[in-house]
Design an enzyme around this catalytic site. Structure first.
Site, short mmCIF file in Angstrom:
data_model
loop_
_atom_site.label_atom_id
_atom_site.label_comp_id
_atom_site.label_asym_id
_atom_site.label_seq_id
_atom_site.Cartn_x
_atom_site.Cartn_y
_atom_site.Cartn_z
CG ASP A 162 -6.91 -11.77 -10.15
OD1 ASP A 162 -5.89 -11.86 -9.46
OD2 ASP A 162 -7.77 -10.88 -9.99
CG HIS A 190 -7.85 -8.61 -7.05
ND1 HIS A 190 -7.04 -9.41 -7.83
CD2 HIS A 190 -7.01 -7.72 -6.47
CE1 HIS A 190 -5.79 -9.01 -7.72
NE2 HIS A 190 -5.74 -8.00 -6.89
P1 NAD Z 1 1.94 3.02 -4.50
O1 NAD Z 1 1.92 3.25 -3.04
O2 NAD Z 1 3.24 2.84 -5.19
O3 NAD Z 1 1.21 4.22 -5.23
C1 NAD Z 1 -0.04 4.66 -4.82
C2 NAD Z 1 -0.09 6.15 -5.11
O4 NAD Z 1 -1.40 6.59 -4.81
C3 NAD Z 1 0.87 6.97 -4.22
O5 NAD Z 1 1.68 7.79 -5.06
C4 NAD Z 1 -0.05 7.79 -3.34
O6 NAD Z 1 0.48 9.08 -3.05
C5 NAD Z 1 -1.30 7.86 -4.20
N1 NAD Z 1 -2.54 8.10 -3.47
C6 NAD Z 1 -2.92 7.63 -2.28
N2 NAD Z 1 -4.12 8.10 -1.94
C7 NAD Z 1 -4.54 8.87 -2.97
C8 NAD Z 1 -5.69 9.64 -3.22
N3 NAD Z 1 -6.67 9.73 -2.32
N4 NAD Z 1 -5.77 10.32 -4.38
C9 NAD Z 1 -4.77 10.26 -5.29
N5 NAD Z 1 -3.65 9.57 -5.10
C10 NAD Z 1 -3.54 8.88 -3.95
O7 NAD Z 1 0.96 1.79 -4.79
P2 NAD Z 1 0.81 0.96 -6.14
O8 NAD Z 1 1.78 -0.17 -6.10
O9 NAD Z 1 0.79 1.86 -7.31
O10 NAD Z 1 -0.64 0.28 -5.91
C11 NAD Z 1 -1.80 1.07 -5.89
C12 NAD Z 1 -3.00 0.24 -5.51
O11 NAD Z 1 -3.25 -0.76 -6.49
C13 NAD Z 1 -2.86 -0.52 -4.19
O12 NAD Z 1 -4.08 -0.45 -3.47
C14 NAD Z 1 -2.59 -1.94 -4.64
O13 NAD Z 1 -2.94 -2.88 -3.66
C15 NAD Z 1 -3.49 -2.01 -5.84
N6 NAD Z 1 -3.23 -3.10 -6.80
C16 NAD Z 1 -4.31 -3.72 -7.35
C17 NAD Z 1 -4.13 -4.73 -8.28
C18 NAD Z 1 -5.30 -5.44 -8.89
O14 NAD Z 1 -5.10 -6.44 -9.60
N7 NAD Z 1 -6.54 -5.02 -8.70
C19 NAD Z 1 -2.83 -5.11 -8.65
C20 NAD Z 1 -1.75 -4.46 -8.07
C21 NAD Z 1 -1.96 -3.44 -7.14
C1 LMR Z 2 -1.89 -8.22 -6.81
O1 LMR Z 2 -2.73 -9.11 -6.99
O2 LMR Z 2 -0.71 -8.35 -7.19
C2 LMR Z 2 -2.30 -6.93 -6.16
O3 LMR Z 2 -3.64 -6.95 -5.81
C3 LMR Z 2 -1.44 -6.55 -5.03
C4 LMR Z 2 -1.71 -7.42 -3.81
O4 LMR Z 2 -1.94 -6.86 -2.73
O5 LMR Z 2 -1.70 -8.63 -3.94
#
Ligand code: NAD
Ligand code: LMR
Length: 327
Positions: A162, A190
């Site tokens: 952010d 967030h």
């Molecule tokens: P994704 O679905 O591509 O990958 C997630 C992975 O986590 C998958 O491979 C899944 O098998 C694995 N997984 C699920 N549960 C698990 C567990 N208990 N233990 C280990 N592995 C597990 O998703 P992504 O795009 O990589 O996003 C992951 C997370 O990050 C999501 O919750 C997304 O919303 C979040 N995210 C946060 C931010 C932020 O700024 N804070 C930004 C982007 C994404």
């Molecule tokens: C983001 O800010 O890009 C991530 O937290 C993914 C989402 O759900 O917005």
């Protein structure tokens, strides 16, 4: 003589963010170009994700990174977090179009109970935890609630994406290089309620509000653009941000390891800036030594900023209430 390797545990390592993250950690972008690392990679213990994880590890091997000293691939949290110095908690469900991050609370929240317990049991004494899986401010609270050995300040959540988004939007509007934008910090959740504090931000050393000269744009366009950027990306890409999220995590960990660095981190509020003491809220943090930080508490908030902070605090308190049975 080469340095002792740092053990970095990454959950969800075969996911989208994992794929954008691991190669950069292994190449030294996160912890330094002279810092060996051991990657301890956790995926859910079923065939598909474990097979995909093997594929990612094969590619890491094929990069022949000099700093990558070893890799552990596992479906067992006790193995993944064993002696880990950094625990990057990415693994969890991302949201789809039309969802808010808080809609993930019930599904994702419980992941952080077991992982919090495993980290507290087996991670290194100096372990630090960065939660990315959404909704990250509340998931970190769940993980930290399991800890008896590690203190709350070891647990952080990522609002750096952010901050990066907020800086980029200010630079674009002002028509200046990103390097000109400073002192922009993210307060609170967030989520769309976050407050990207333009009131203290600077552009070329001058007050950003003065340089932009358009208060209505800052309040009515800038804040929602930054706050809803995640949803805009999901809408455009069909899936949630991955490369920019991985990049922000690299920034988060690198700056928390670099004395003097100042950036936005979600930390246990302890009542700072008027937040409920028990929620994890974004705020400005200064790294003091490679392993510790202090919150910068000196920013004076005007009534507008206070009202924005109150709103995001209200949401964080509500999320805490929703998952109180997981604490
Ligand atoms: P994704 O679905 O591509 O990958 C997630 C992975 O986590 C998958 O491979 C899944 O098998 C694995 N997984 C699920 N549960 C698990 C567990 N208990 N233990 C280990 N592995 C597990 O998703 P992504 O795009 O990589 O996003 C992951 C997370 O990050 C999501 O919750 C997304 O919303 C979040 N995210 C946060 C931010 C932020 O700024 N804070 C930004 C982007 C994404
Ligand atoms: C983001 O800010 O890009 C991530 O937290 C993914 C989402 O759900 O917005």
């Amino acid at each position: 003589m080469s340095k002792t390797p740092i053990r970095v545990a990454v959950t969800g390592a075969a996911g989208n963010i994992g794929y954008a993250l691991l190669f950069r950690i292994a190449s030294g972008e996160m912890l330094g170009k002279d810092q060996p690392v051991i990657l301890q990679l956790l995926e859910i213990p079923v065939e598909g994700p474990q097979k995909a994880l093997k594929g990612v590890a094969m590619e890491l091997e094929d990069c022949a990174f000099p700093l990558l000293q070893d890799m552990v691939l596992t479906g067992d949290a006790d193995v993944a977090f064993k002696d880990a110095n950094w625990c990057l908690l990415v693994g969890s469900k991302p949201r789809g179009p039309g969802m808010e991050r808080a809609d993930l609370l019930k599904d994702n929240g419980k992941i952080f109970i077991g992982q919090g317990q495993a980290i507290d049991k087996v991670a290194a004494d100096d372990a630090r935890i960065a939660v990315v899986g959404n909704p990250c401010n509340t998931n970190v609270m769940i993980a930290a609630a399991q800890a008896k050995r590690l203190t709350a300040d070891r647990f952080t959540a990522m609002v750096r994406l952010d901050e990066n988004r907020g800086r980029a939007q200010l630079a674009k509007k002002a028509g200046v290089s990103i390097n000109e934008v400073s002192d922009l910090f993210i307060y609170g959740n967030h989520s769309p309620t976050m407050f990207a504090d333009f009131t203290h931000a600077k552009i070329g050393g001058k007050a950003a509000a003065e340089v932009i000269g358009d208060e209505a744009w800052l309040k009515n366009e800038y804040l929602p653009t930054v706050g809803k950027r995640g949803a805009a990306i999901i809408d455009a890409r069909g899936q949630s941000s991955a490369a920019s999220a991985a990049n922000a995590l690299i920034d988060h960990v690198r700056d928390l390891s670099t004395p003097g660095a100042i950036h936005s981190v979600a930390v246990k509020s302890e009542g700072r800036y008027g937040f409920n003491p028990d929620v994890w809220a974004g705020m400005p943090v200064k790294t003091t030594t490679a392993g510790s930080f202090e919150v910068i508490e000196s920013y004076e908030m005007d009534d507008f900023a206070k009202s924005k902070i109150a709103l995001t605090n209200y949401e964080l308190v509500g999320e805490r209430e929703t998952i109180k049975d997981l604490l």
